[in-house]
Design an enzyme around this catalytic site. Structure first.
Site, mmCIF file in Angstrom:
data_model
loop_
_atom_site.group_PDB
_atom_site.id
_atom_site.type_symbol
_atom_site.label_atom_id
_atom_site.label_comp_id
_atom_site.label_asym_id
_atom_site.label_seq_id
_atom_site.Cartn_x
_atom_site.Cartn_y
_atom_site.Cartn_z
ATOM 1 N N GLY A 336 -45.589 31.954 12.010
ATOM 2 C CA GLY A 336 -46.239 30.589 12.424
ATOM 3 C C GLY A 336 -46.824 29.852 11.307
ATOM 4 O O GLY A 336 -46.456 30.208 10.040
ATOM 5 N N GLY A 338 -49.879 26.754 9.652
ATOM 6 C CA GLY A 338 -50.862 25.971 9.838
ATOM 7 C C GLY A 338 -51.242 25.018 8.335
ATOM 8 O O GLY A 338 -50.210 25.125 7.866
ATOM 9 N N VAL A 343 -47.472 31.745 8.051
ATOM 10 C CA VAL A 343 -47.474 33.155 7.944
ATOM 11 C C VAL A 343 -46.131 33.753 8.219
ATOM 12 O O VAL A 343 -45.206 33.351 8.981
ATOM 13 C CB VAL A 343 -48.122 33.738 9.311
ATOM 14 N N LYS A 360 -50.049 35.844 5.501
ATOM 15 C CA LYS A 360 -50.613 34.413 5.297
ATOM 16 C C LYS A 360 -50.351 33.902 3.879
ATOM 17 O O LYS A 360 -51.133 34.491 2.895
ATOM 18 C CB LYS A 360 -52.002 34.445 5.800
ATOM 19 N N ASP A 452 -63.393 30.200 16.309
ATOM 20 C CA ASP A 452 -62.136 29.431 16.506
ATOM 21 C C ASP A 452 -61.614 30.516 17.687
ATOM 22 O O ASP A 452 -60.340 30.685 17.494
ATOM 23 C CB ASP A 452 -61.366 29.258 15.501
HETATM 24 P P1 ADP Z 1 -54.340 28.994 11.607
HETATM 25 O O1 ADP Z 1 -55.729 29.019 10.604
HETATM 26 O O2 ADP Z 1 -53.386 27.824 10.859
HETATM 27 O O3 ADP Z 1 -54.671 28.809 13.054
HETATM 28 P P2 ADP Z 1 -53.655 31.758 12.125
HETATM 29 O O4 ADP Z 1 -54.139 32.862 11.344
HETATM 30 O O5 ADP Z 1 -53.945 31.514 13.403
HETATM 31 O O6 ADP Z 1 -53.580 30.239 11.146
HETATM 32 O O7 ADP Z 1 -52.033 32.163 11.930
HETATM 33 C C1 ADP Z 1 -50.961 31.299 12.583
HETATM 34 C C2 ADP Z 1 -49.929 31.845 13.253
HETATM 35 O O8 ADP Z 1 -49.162 32.697 12.649
HETATM 36 C C3 ADP Z 1 -50.408 32.435 14.503
HETATM 37 O O9 ADP Z 1 -50.293 31.611 15.732
HETATM 38 C C4 ADP Z 1 -49.641 33.326 14.765
HETATM 39 O O10 ADP Z 1 -48.197 32.807 15.384
HETATM 40 C C5 ADP Z 1 -48.992 33.839 13.266
HETATM 41 N N1 ADP Z 1 -49.984 35.103 13.141
HETATM 42 C C6 ADP Z 1 -50.924 35.154 12.189
HETATM 43 N N2 ADP Z 1 -51.162 36.311 12.002
HETATM 44 C C7 ADP Z 1 -50.448 37.131 12.692
HETATM 45 C C8 ADP Z 1 -50.185 38.596 12.544
HETATM 46 N N3 ADP Z 1 -51.483 39.209 12.243
HETATM 47 N N4 ADP Z 1 -49.362 39.040 13.356
HETATM 48 C C9 ADP Z 1 -48.512 38.314 13.774
HETATM 49 N N5 ADP Z 1 -48.296 36.991 13.676
HETATM 50 C C10 ADP Z 1 -49.255 36.303 13.196
HETATM 51 MG MG MG Z 2 -54.934 29.926 14.472
#
Ligand code: ADP
Ligand code: MG
Length: 609
Positions: A336, A338, A343, A360, A452
């Site tokens: 993913g 952001g 990530v 991340k 969030d």
């Molecule tokens: P943001 O602050 O940009 O929303 P997130 O922590 O939600 O960041 O991470 C963005 C994306 O990365 C998530 O929507 C998911 O798809 C993927 N992701 C994040 N952490 C994990 C994890 N521990 N395991 C699998 N996928 C993850």
């Molecule tokens: Mg998120």
């Protein structure tokens, strides 16, 4: 742990026998329509209504149905024992008469606990401890989050933990065990019959051993050839201690299974590997070993079957705040992205093996502010340890600053549900949202606000196991504070925010509760977008006028009621997560705590219209 739904009723006596019930009715005068309610000794969660008419006793069994409703055979279903009794107080609907006068429990007579009531808590704990090797907080979390599934497992396998259960032994061996030592009448044991997969009861009477086959009908109920039917073997045994039901005598002393008794007087300490094809899941960190392969075929995977449930069995093993770059393999696969960066999938090498991780990766390291933000996120995550919250394994400061987390490989809840509409039933959504409430209750207790919470930030380990993630906006509250005040509004997820967040920049666990309601709405809409095409300010006006989103098409009424409570305008009146978790648990239990008949999968997907 689970309170009997009839416990509040003054005419409920608990687990008393038929003759005790008749004795109470006699003492109370034998008027027509005099009645009391007691626990059914044969069916799980069922009751018996005992009524007087024409100086005679009438006993009606109330069965708990698969959907959680209660009914007398042939009668209408009711949502609880109280509702059922109220109905029959107005309309006899097939009974000898209406319920006229409750036979009140005397003040000095407590509700009598049934065998399972008093054993359940200990059995649950023992079972969880043995099966998953869990203790302390992790064990409590397992019990709270999986109560209905566990009760079902316990109820149907409880006999395995009883001293009189000897497992798969021959008839001869059964006799040998009964003849060894004292041979009082009524000494008994239960064994698995070799070829047939059914059970047999062997007992001594007049120094002779008698063997009886325990019958099982198509719906899975057990009985002696001429006797009443029971949901479980141990209920049958308990009743045969009171009534012989065709046996030479009633059951008395258990012929104790030595192997069981050596370890603990009442319960075995190990679930023997291989029994029912079951081998305890390996407590090994490593992607190569799929825990699911160790799960018995007759049940679904539970969160506790996954290594992600309690990875810190040895807390020093993985959780090192500073991860060395050479311990990390970073995959090209992006999970993913952001505004901070992306990530990525990766592998963390530790002394005990390899572990799949999500990393991340911060892209603009030179921006001091972004770096600080990520450090803050790491600091928050470092303080949290709960099976329903994504765990941080550490920080790695190399070519980029990297936050290493445990992997939730089935991805965000909203995406998962929108792509698995046809195979995921409402019961599964209830289970997952209950887990989210357990994780949020933990945050509330620790005085953290998430800020969030949304379906996109609930990640799935698999279809049965959810974890809260994304602590980028989270705050730890001071010991005396119950809210966080943001100085300026940022890029906020307005559609998930409570009125006080938007109007006064005040964030608390109560405002997380509001977001939880929106997350529930997303989940029961299978990943739908809340408030359709409305923009943030429009949503605010919509809420201010008292409007709320409609009930999603396949969402149960009781779940919509919880959502609406979460959207209580005034945060003082809004429930906290302690309350929300209770509501979710109680609904979760009500739809799944009855043993299902053979062949029906525990989480059979309900077809979606
Ligand atoms: P943001 O602050 O940009 O929303 P997130 O922590 O939600 O960041 O991470 C963005 C994306 O990365 C998530 O929507 C998911 O798809 C993927 N992701 C994040 N952490 C994990 C994890 N521990 N395991 C699998 N996928 C993850
Ligand atoms: Mg998120």
């Amino acid at each position: 742990m689970s309170i009997d739904p009839a416990a509040e009723l003054p005419f409920f006596y608990g687990s008393i026998s038929r003759s005790d019930a008749e004795q109470h009715l006699k003492l109370a005068g034998m008027a027509d329509g005099l009645f009391l309610l007691r626990q059914c000794l044969r069916s799980l969660g069922g009751y018996v209504l005992s009524i007087v008419w024409n100086l005679e006793f009438h006993h009606y069994t109330i069965e708990k149905q698969l959907n959680g409703t209660y009914c007398i055979t042939g009668g209408k279903p009711h949502c609880g024992p109280a509702e059922l009794c109220e109905f029959y107080s107005k309309d006899p609907d097939g009974l000898v008469c209406t319920l006229k006068k409750p036979c009140l429990r005397p003040p000095d007579t407590p509700i009598r606990a049934g065998l399972f009531d008093s054993l359940r808590d200990n059995m649950l704990r023992e079972y969880v401890k043995q099966t998953w090797n869990l203790e302390g907080e992790a064990m409590e979390q397992a019990i709270i989050s999986q109560a209905p599934q566990l009760e079902k497992l316990i109820a149907t396998t409880a006999h395995e933990k009883m001293p009189w259960y000897h497992g798969k032994i021959t008839r001869m061996e059964g006799e040998r065990r009964l003849y060894s030592g004292a041979q009082p009448d009524g000494k008994f044991l239960v064994r698995d019959r070799e070829e047939t997969g059914t059970f047999a009861l062997s007992m001594i009477y007049g120094k002779t051993v008698y063997h009886y086959q325990i019958l099982q009908d198509k719906s899975g109920k057990y009985s002696m050839p001429e006797g009443a039917k029971f949901d479980t073997i141990w209920q049958l045994v308990e009743c045969l201690k009171m009534k012989n039901d065709g046996l030479v005598t009633t059951l008395r002393e258990a012929c104790v299974n030595g192997k069981v008794a050596e370890k603990t007087p009442n319960l075995p300490t190990t679930r023997r590997p291989g029994q029912n094809g079951y081998t305890p899941p390996p407590r090994v960190i490593g992607a190569a070993i799929k825990a699911a392969s160790a799960v018995p075929a007759d049940r679904d995977v539970l969160p506790m079957d996954c290594p992600e449930f309690n990875p810190y069995h040895n807390p020093n093993e993985v959780r090192k705040f500073n991860i060395q770059r050479n311990q990390l393999l970073i995959d090209e696969v992006e999970l993913g992205s952001g505004n901070f960066g992306c990530v990525k999938k990766g592998v963390l090498k530790t002394d005990s093996g390899q572990k799949d991780v999500a990393i991340k990766v911060l892209k603009s390291d030179n921006e001091k502010l972004v770096k600080e933000e990520m450090m803050r996120e790491a600091e928050i995550m470092h303080q949290l340890s709960n099976p329903f919250i994504v765990r941080m394994l550490g920080l790695c400061n190399a070519e980029h600053l990297m936050l290493v987390m445990e992997m939730a490989s089935a991805g965000p809840l909203n995406k998962f549900l929108s792509t698995h509409k046809d195979t995921v039933g409402v019961e599964t959504i209830v289970n997952l949202m209950h887990q989210v409430s357990v994780g949020m209750k933990y945050l509330e207790e620790k005085n953290f606000v998430h800020r969030d919470l949304a379906a996109r930030n609930v990640l799935l380990v698999n279809q049965q196991f959810a974890k809260i993630s994304d602590f980028g906006l989270s705050k730890a509250l001071g010991a005396d504070d119950n809210y966080y005040k943001a100085r300026t509004a940022g890029k906020w997820p307005l559609k998930w925010y409570a009125p006080e967040c938007i109007n006064y920049h005040k964030f608390s666990s109560k405002s997380d509760v509001w977001s939880y309601g929106v997350t529930m709405w997303e989940a029961f809409s299978y990943g739908g977008k809340p408030y359709k095409k409305m923009k943030g300010p429009e949503v605010m006006r919509f809420i201010e006028t008292g409007s709320r989103m409609d009930c999603p098409a396949v969402c149960p009424e009781r779940m919509y009621a919880v959502m609406k409570e979460c959207w209580t305008y005034e945060h003082e009146q809004r429930p906290d997560f302690k309350k929300v978790e209770e509501s979710m648990r109680s609904y979760h239990c009500s739809i799944s705590n009855k043993a299902k008949p053979e062949g029906a999968a525990a989480t059979a997907a309900e077809p979606i219209k």
